[in-house]
Design a protein around this motif. Structure first.
Motif, PDB file in Angstrom:
ATOM      1  N   ARG A 170      29.194  25.804  45.557  1.00  0.00           N
ATOM      2  CA  ARG A 170      30.629  25.198  46.026  1.00  0.00           C
ATOM      3  C   ARG A 170      31.565  25.711  45.331  1.00  0.00           C
ATOM      4  NH1 ARG A 170      28.281  21.420  49.588  1.00  0.00           N
ATOM      5  NH2 ARG A 170      27.428  19.609  48.779  1.00  0.00           N
ATOM      6  N   TYR A 171      33.282  25.411  46.428  1.00  0.00           N
ATOM      7  CA  TYR A 171      34.599  26.170  45.786  1.00  0.00           C
ATOM      8  C   TYR A 171      35.187  25.449  46.000  1.00  0.00           C
ATOM      9  CZ  TYR A 171      33.712  27.615  51.336  1.00  0.00           C
ATOM     10  OH  TYR A 171      33.335  27.405  52.223  1.00  0.00           O
ATOM     11  N   HIS A 172      36.443  25.098  45.158  1.00  0.00           N
ATOM     12  CA  HIS A 172      37.193  24.344  45.444  1.00  0.00           C
ATOM     13  C   HIS A 172      38.015  23.981  47.024  1.00  0.00           C
ATOM     14  CE1 HIS A 172      37.216  22.579  41.308  1.00  0.00           C
ATOM     15  NE2 HIS A 172      36.686  23.224  41.204  1.00  0.00           N
ATOM     16  N   SER A 173      38.749  26.013  47.338  1.00  0.00           N
ATOM     17  CA  SER A 173      39.328  25.746  48.436  1.00  0.00           C
ATOM     18  C   SER A 173      39.031  27.069  49.151  1.00  0.00           C
ATOM     19  CB  SER A 173      40.952  25.824  48.543  1.00  0.00           C
ATOM     20  OG  SER A 173      40.939  27.130  47.274  1.00  0.00           O
ATOM     21  N   ILE A 174      39.583  26.901  50.484  1.00  0.00           N
ATOM     22  CA  ILE A 174      38.915  28.494  50.869  1.00  0.00           C
ATOM     23  C   ILE A 174      40.280  29.557  50.223  1.00  0.00           C
ATOM     24  CG2 ILE A 174      40.105  29.774  52.914  1.00  0.00           C
ATOM     25  CD1 ILE A 174      37.845  28.435  53.582  1.00  0.00           C
ATOM     26  N   TRP A 175      41.404  29.413  49.776  1.00  0.00           N
ATOM     27  CA  TRP A 175      41.958  30.490  48.428  1.00  0.00           C
ATOM     28  C   TRP A 175      41.514  31.005  47.866  1.00  0.00           C
ATOM     29  CZ3 TRP A 175      45.581  33.129  51.244  1.00  0.00           C
ATOM     30  CH2 TRP A 175      46.313  31.207  52.146  1.00  0.00           C
ATOM     31  N   SER A 176      40.458  29.997  47.092  1.00  0.00           N
ATOM     32  CA  SER A 176      39.680  30.540  45.691  1.00  0.00           C
ATOM     33  C   SER A 176      38.139  31.158  46.170  1.00  0.00           C
ATOM     34  CB  SER A 176      39.170  29.317  45.135  1.00  0.00           C
ATOM     35  OG  SER A 176      38.003  28.409  46.064  1.00  0.00           O
ATOM     36  N   LEU A 177      38.256  31.594  47.595  1.00  0.00           N
ATOM     37  CA  LEU A 177      37.260  31.517  48.205  1.00  0.00           C
ATOM     38  C   LEU A 177      37.842  33.116  48.598  1.00  0.00           C
ATOM     39  CD1 LEU A 177      34.306  32.281  49.201  1.00  0.00           C
ATOM     40  CD2 LEU A 177      34.932  31.560  51.015  1.00  0.00           C
ATOM     41  N   LEU A 178      38.698  33.076  49.037  1.00  0.00           N
ATOM     42  CA  LEU A 178      39.842  34.336  48.684  1.00  0.00           C
ATOM     43  C   LEU A 178      39.744  35.519  48.029  1.00  0.00           C
ATOM     44  CD1 LEU A 178      40.552  36.650  51.691  1.00  0.00           C
ATOM     45  CD2 LEU A 178      42.954  35.174  50.555  1.00  0.00           C
ATOM     46  N   VAL A 179      40.552  34.546  46.757  1.00  0.00           N
ATOM     47  CA  VAL A 179      40.862  35.320  46.150  1.00  0.00           C
ATOM     48  C   VAL A 179      38.979  35.528  44.958  1.00  0.00           C
ATOM     49  CG1 VAL A 179      40.909  35.137  43.162  1.00  0.00           C
ATOM     50  CG2 VAL A 179      42.539  34.002  44.894  1.00  0.00           C
ATOM     51  N   PHE A 180      37.584  35.338  45.135  1.00  0.00           N
ATOM     52  CA  PHE A 180      36.369  35.358  45.063  1.00  0.00           C
ATOM     53  C   PHE A 180      35.848  36.899  45.216  1.00  0.00           C
ATOM     54  CE2 PHE A 180      32.231  35.742  45.037  1.00  0.00           C
ATOM     55  CZ  PHE A 180      31.210  35.380  43.988  1.00  0.00           C
ATOM     56  N   VAL A 181      36.954  36.861  46.422  1.00  0.00           N
ATOM     57  CA  VAL A 181      36.075  38.240  47.574  1.00  0.00           C
ATOM     58  C   VAL A 181      36.978  39.263  47.000  1.00  0.00           C
ATOM     59  CG1 VAL A 181      35.972  38.999  50.123  1.00  0.00           C
ATOM     60  CG2 VAL A 181      35.913  36.447  49.788  1.00  0.00           C
ATOM     61  N   VAL A 182      38.773  38.894  47.358  1.00  0.00           N
ATOM     62  CA  VAL A 182      39.102  39.864  47.169  1.00  0.00           C
ATOM     63  C   VAL A 182      38.873  40.689  45.114  1.00  0.00           C
ATOM     64  CG1 VAL A 182      41.340  41.196  46.085  1.00  0.00           C
ATOM     65  CG2 VAL A 182      40.687  39.388  48.825  1.00  0.00           C
ATOM     66  N   SER A 183      38.165  39.712  44.283  1.00  0.00           N
ATOM     67  CA  SER A 183      38.299  40.164  43.073  1.00  0.00           C
ATOM     68  C   SER A 183      36.655  40.990  42.834  1.00  0.00           C
ATOM     69  CB  SER A 183      38.033  38.595  42.434  1.00  0.00           C
ATOM     70  OG  SER A 183      39.372  38.766  42.467  1.00  0.00           O
ATOM     71  N   PHE A 184      35.942  40.217  43.795  1.00  0.00           N
ATOM     72  CA  PHE A 184      34.743  40.815  44.224  1.00  0.00           C
ATOM     73  C   PHE A 184      34.900  42.690  44.933  1.00  0.00           C
ATOM     74  CE2 PHE A 184      30.835  42.002  46.832  1.00  0.00           C
ATOM     75  CZ  PHE A 184      29.223  41.786  45.533  1.00  0.00           C
ATOM     76  N   PHE A 185      35.432  42.642  45.920  1.00  0.00           N
ATOM     77  CA  PHE A 185      35.740  44.126  46.305  1.00  0.00           C
ATOM     78  C   PHE A 185      36.472  45.043  45.507  1.00  0.00           C
ATOM     79  CE2 PHE A 185      38.269  46.889  49.392  1.00  0.00           C
ATOM     80  CZ  PHE A 185      37.253  47.000  50.049  1.00  0.00           C
ATOM     81  N   VAL A 186      37.660  44.340  44.700  1.00  0.00           N
ATOM     82  CA  VAL A 186      38.322  45.233  44.350  1.00  0.00           C
ATOM     83  C   VAL A 186      36.873  46.078  43.143  1.00  0.00           C
ATOM     84  CG1 VAL A 186      40.174  45.435  42.588  1.00  0.00           C
ATOM     85  CG2 VAL A 186      40.300  44.729  44.682  1.00  0.00           C
ATOM     86  N   LEU A 187      36.616  44.595  42.342  1.00  0.00           N
ATOM     87  CA  LEU A 187      35.874  45.499  41.137  1.00  0.00           C
ATOM     88  C   LEU A 187      34.712  45.962  40.709  1.00  0.00           C
ATOM     89  CD1 LEU A 187      35.777  45.008  37.738  1.00  0.00           C
ATOM     90  CD2 LEU A 187      34.546  42.610  38.569  1.00  0.00           C
ATOM     91  N   GLY A 188      34.356  45.784  42.841  1.00  0.00           N
ATOM     92  CA  GLY A 188      33.415  46.920  43.115  1.00  0.00           C
ATOM     93  C   GLY A 188      32.945  48.049  43.742  1.00  0.00           C
ATOM     94  N   ILE A 189      34.054  48.545  43.453  1.00  0.00           N
ATOM     95  CA  ILE A 189      34.927  49.837  44.123  1.00  0.00           C
ATOM     96  C   ILE A 189      34.844  50.626  42.489  1.00  0.00           C
ATOM     97  CG2 ILE A 189      36.633  50.755  44.460  1.00  0.00           C
ATOM     98  CD1 ILE A 189      37.678  49.106  46.358  1.00  0.00           C
ATOM     99  N   PHE A 190      34.873  49.770  41.231  1.00  0.00           N
ATOM    100  CA  PHE A 190      34.691  50.534  39.770  1.00  0.00           C
ATOM    101  C   PHE A 190      33.765  50.556  39.605  1.00  0.00           C
ATOM    102  CE2 PHE A 190      39.701  49.218  40.120  1.00  0.00           C
ATOM    103  CZ  PHE A 190      40.060  50.788  40.601  1.00  0.00           C
ATOM    104  N   VAL A 191      32.912  49.473  39.823  1.00  0.00           N
ATOM    105  CA  VAL A 191      31.587  49.330  39.191  1.00  0.00           C
ATOM    106  C   VAL A 191      30.566  50.367  39.905  1.00  0.00           C
ATOM    107  CG1 VAL A 191      29.664  47.616  38.688  1.00  0.00           C
ATOM    108  CG2 VAL A 191      31.808  47.137  38.660  1.00  0.00           C
ATOM    109  N   ASP A 192      30.381  50.573  41.442  1.00  0.00           N
ATOM    110  CA  ASP A 192      30.174  51.363  42.053  1.00  0.00           C
ATOM    111  C   ASP A 192      30.210  52.289  41.802  1.00  0.00           C
ATOM    112  OD1 ASP A 192      29.005  49.615  44.183  1.00  0.00           O
ATOM    113  OD2 ASP A 192      29.842  49.138  45.594  1.00  0.00           O
TER     114      ASP A 192
END
Length: 147
Positions: free
Chosen positions: A53-75
């Motif tokens: 469950r997620y509150h809104s589409i915007w929270s999902l978008l923030v999650f995806v962008v955060s995952f993408f940005v943090l994933g670059i550094f961790v990778d």
């Protein structure tokens, strides 16, 4: 007269350079937007299948962008660690196992970290592991490196 032609040529060059830079910048934004869009719709589908469950589409978008940005550094960190670990290893099975393990661990670490910082999306451990496994498989399948 020739100085005037030279000046207009320099002006044309500047305009062409600005247009070229703007076009390349736009292309980069489109490619990054496309990749983030793939992550967005892919994770939205996985979240729906896994009952996240997620509150809104915007929270999902923030999650995806955060995952993408943090994933670059961790990778970047995990790629170096992986290369150092397997450089003297023999056997494709061993190298493949380590590659899958490193990819899965890095994806899970990023998912866990982003999930902990966001209160509008809550992933349970089972969903985190399933998503990390699927992303690791996709990374290996779509990776262009021939090892």
């Amino acid at each position: 007269m020739s100085e005037q032609n030279n000046d207009s040529f320099r002006d044309m060059n500047k305009k062409e350079k600005v247009i070229t830079v703007a076009a390349i910048t736009l292309l980069i934004f489109l490619v990054v937007g496309f990749v983030i869009g793939l992550f967005f719709f892919g994770l939205a589908g996985l979240f729906e299948l896994l009952g996240v469950r997620y509150h809104s589409i915007w929270s999902l978008l923030v999650f995806v962008v955060s995952f993408f940005v943090l994933g670059i550094f961790v990778d970047l960190f995990f790629k170096v660690f992986y290369k150092i670990t397997v450089r003297n290893m023999i056997g494709k099975v061993n190298v493949g196992f380590f590659r899958f393990s490193f990819d899965c661990l890095s994806n899970w670490l990023v998912l866990f970290t982003v999930d902990e910082f966001m209160k509008s999306i809550t992933l349970n451990l089972k969903a985190e592991i399933i998503i990390a496994l699927l992303l690791a498989i996709l990374e290996i399948v779509f990776d262009s490196d021939k090892e």
